[in-house]
Structures are given as structure tokens and as C-alpha cells.
Enzyme design. Structure first.
Site, mmCIF file in Angstrom:
data_model
loop_
_atom_site.group_PDB
_atom_site.id
_atom_site.type_symbol
_atom_site.label_atom_id
_atom_site.label_comp_id
_atom_site.label_asym_id
_atom_site.label_seq_id
_atom_site.Cartn_x
_atom_site.Cartn_y
_atom_site.Cartn_z
ATOM 1 N N HIS A 151 0.850 -1.197 0.000
ATOM 2 C CA HIS A 151 0.000 0.000 0.000
ATOM 3 C C HIS A 151 0.886 1.248 0.000
ATOM 4 O O HIS A 151 1.971 1.258 0.588
ATOM 5 C CB HIS A 151 -0.928 -0.002 1.214
ATOM 6 C CG HIS A 151 -1.965 1.088 1.129
ATOM 7 N ND1 HIS A 151 -1.703 2.383 1.503
ATOM 8 C CD2 HIS A 151 -3.238 1.081 0.654
ATOM 9 C CE1 HIS A 151 -2.785 3.123 1.284
ATOM 10 N NE2 HIS A 151 -3.724 2.353 0.767
ATOM 11 N N GLU A 211 -4.204 2.242 -7.151
ATOM 12 C CA GLU A 211 -4.520 3.359 -6.273
ATOM 13 C C GLU A 211 -3.534 4.493 -6.546
ATOM 14 O O GLU A 211 -2.436 4.514 -5.956
ATOM 15 C CB GLU A 211 -4.401 2.944 -4.805
ATOM 16 C CG GLU A 211 -5.311 1.798 -4.416
ATOM 17 C CD GLU A 211 -5.547 1.758 -2.909
ATOM 18 O OE1 GLU A 211 -6.706 1.835 -2.520
ATOM 19 O OE2 GLU A 211 -4.574 1.678 -2.147
HETATM 20 O O1 LIG Z 1 -6.097 3.620 0.254
HETATM 21 C C1 LIG Z 1 -7.269 3.366 0.128
HETATM 22 C C2 LIG Z 1 -7.792 2.002 0.350
HETATM 23 O O2 LIG Z 1 -6.792 1.209 0.870
HETATM 24 C C3 LIG Z 1 -8.248 4.407 -0.231
HETATM 25 O O3 LIG Z 1 -8.565 5.150 0.890
HETATM 26 P P1 LIG Z 1 -9.544 6.390 0.751
HETATM 27 O O4 LIG Z 1 -10.755 5.902 0.010
HETATM 28 O O5 LIG Z 1 -9.847 6.788 2.146
HETATM 29 O O6 LIG Z 1 -8.827 7.439 -0.048
#
Ligand SMILES: O=C(CO)COP(=O)(O)O
Length: 272
Positions: free
Chosen positions: A113, A183
Site C-alpha cells: 500500500h 490506487e
Molecule cells: O487507500 C485506500 C484504500 O486502501 C483508499 O482510501 P480512501 O478511500 O480513504 O482514499
């Protein structure tokens, strides 16, 4: 957890939530109970085994909550995930081994992450070790990838594909055992998700560049209303906007509708 056969358009959709470190112990348990109700209200999610369902739900609470989470979710199709794992067993003080996670009933584990890469110095080598350790214990790595700064779709996809190759050592069999969470770092913790046009373009490019298929989901300020705009995605990885479990329910309804699994009238009227 088998991840084969997924593809954007008609494959299984994955909808999951990580609570990161936002919720305390009791708040996590309350939230998990609410998630359980949201899922129980939608029989379409459980019409088959979790493996066969057109929409798979997963939750990723903090480590100390995992054991209770397993009890709260018992008998439901919700898969349990962990936010991190160690790269092995033994003298790694303060870490949690993939073996123990497997014992706890965890089936997928977040690796790489953006917050771990940035704030805990996890580089590609660490991520690669963790991926192999997780697979060695039959856990599905939920590998998080994403460009740190705003880039055009081509450059962003190149960055992400390099992250996948680094995490797998170019082993396409290993890559096919992953769930990939795209992400973009700049869209995490923001007011809005990345523009759908950007997300679709990046996901399509990543998919074209990677050989064997694995589920490719989007995360970063995701919430209700986004999934139908992302035909290139195999689902969503939610954060803050699913702390209200009703929002998770709305996203699940959207996912079920996309897979044309109608919820019975009684459950849909109860959440209007
Ligand atoms: O990193 C995320 C999921 O692991 C996304 O988080 P948010 O939706 O709070 O931006």
C-alpha cells in the site's frame, strides 16, 4: 482464494474496504456488524459460495480485530483480509507472519500500500519478499500499485506495470495469483477519486501489458456512484467513504446491478 477467470465486463467484481488505522477496537467491531447486516440484506451476494458469487466482498480491519472479525462474519460470503504481513517467520519483532494470518482465517493480504511504501520505507524488494511469503501460505496478495504524482495515463500505467514486475520478479504465474489494486497515490485520502477517464485508461493499459489475467480494482477516495463509471475495473477498494456501512451497501447494489443479480424487492426497499 481463487482469482482466475476474472475480467472486466463480465467477470467477478470485487468490492472491499480497508479501515486502515481509522477505527478503534470497539468501533471496528460495530462496523463489522453493520457490514454483516449490509451483506445479509443482499442475498445476491451469497447466492453461491463466496468463490462463485458474481460480486465478492472483502473487509480488511486492523490486526487485533481479525479474530473477532472472523466470528462476526462467520457463515457470510465476506472474505477477510489483513493490511500487511511479514516476509517470513521467526525473529521479526512486531510483525505478523503470513502463517498466523492464514490460521486466523485471512484469505487475502494487502501488500505495498502507498502508505507503507511512503511512510514505512517499503521498497520493491520488500514488497516482492512479502508477495512470495503470502503466496507460500496460500494467501492472495492484494498488491497495491499506483503513480505517486499526477501523470498521463500512459506514464501512469508504465509506472504501475513496473511495480507489478518488481513485485513478481517478472513471474507471470505469480502475477496471475494477485489481486491488483490500482490506487493513484494522489487520489488517496482526497475529496474526489481520480477522474474515471484516467482510471479507465490506466486500467486498460495495465491489463494489456500484463499477460495472464488477474482482477484489477480501483482505490482512492472511491464511493457510491463510481463503479458504474469504471467499465475497465473489476471492482473497488474503498476507504473512508465506507466507514458508513450504508455506503458500502450502495456500492454493492451498483456491483450487483452491473452483474445483473437482482436483489429482492424487500431488501431494496429497506435501504431506500
Ligand atoms: O487507500 C485506500 C484504500 O486502501 C483508499 O482510501 P480512501 O478511500 O480513504 O482514499
Amino acid at each position: 482464494m481463487s482469482t482466475s477467470g476474472s475480467s472486466a465486463g463480465n467477470g467477478t467484481l470485487y468490492v472491499g474496504v480497508s479501515t486502515k488505522m481509522y477505527l478503534g477496537y470497539q468501533a471496528s467491531l460495530r462496523w463489522l456488524s453493520e457490514v454483516r447486516s449490509v451483506v445479509d440484506d443482499r442475498p445476491g451476494l451469497a447466492m453461491n459460495s463466496a468463490e462463485d458469487s458474481p460480486v465478492r466482498v472483502f473487509v480488511i480491519p486492523s490486526f487485533p480485530v481479525l479474530d473477532q472479525a472472523k466470528r462476526i462474519l462467520a457463515g457470510s460470503p465476506v472474505l477477510l483480509g489483513a493490511q500487511n504481513c511479514a516476509w517470513g517467520d521467526g525473529p521479526l519483532t512486531g510483525e505478523v507472519s503470513p502463517g498466523m494470518l492464514a490460521e486466523l482465517g485471512v484469505s487475502l493480504v494487502e501488500i505495498g500500500h502507498a502508505e507503507r511504501r511512503r511512510q514505512f520505507g517499503e521498497d520493491d524488494a520488500v514488497v516482492a519478499r512479502k508477495v512470495r511469503a503470502a503466496v507460500g501460505h496460500s494467501l492472495t496478495p492484494l498488491l497495491c500499485i499506483g503513480e505517486p504524482d499526477r501523470l498521463d495515463a500512459g506514464a501512469a500505467a508504465d509506472f504501475c506495470v513496473r511495480q507489478v514486475h518488481a513485485a513478481t520478479g517478472g513471474d507471470s504465474t505469480l502475477a496471475s495469483s494477485l489481486v491488483l489494486a490500482y490506487e493513484p497515490v494522489w487520489a488517496i485520502g482526497a475529496q474526489e477519486p481520480a477522474p474515471p477517464q484516467h482510471v479507465n485508461a490506466v486500467l486498460s493499459r495495465i491489463r494489456a501489458a500484463l499477460g495472464p489475467r488477474c482482477p484489477l480494482i480501483y482505490g482512492g477516495s472511491a464511493g457510491p456512484g463510481l463503479l458504474p463509471q469504471l467499465p475497465a475495473a473489476d471492482g473497488l477498494f474503498l476507504g473512508r467513504f465506507a466507514h458508513d456501512a450504508a455506503n458500502l451497501g450502495r456500492v454493492l447494489d451498483e456491483a450487483l446491478l452491473l452483474r445483473q443479480t437482482e436483489a429482492p424487492a424487500s431488501s431494496s426497499s429497506s435501504r431506500s
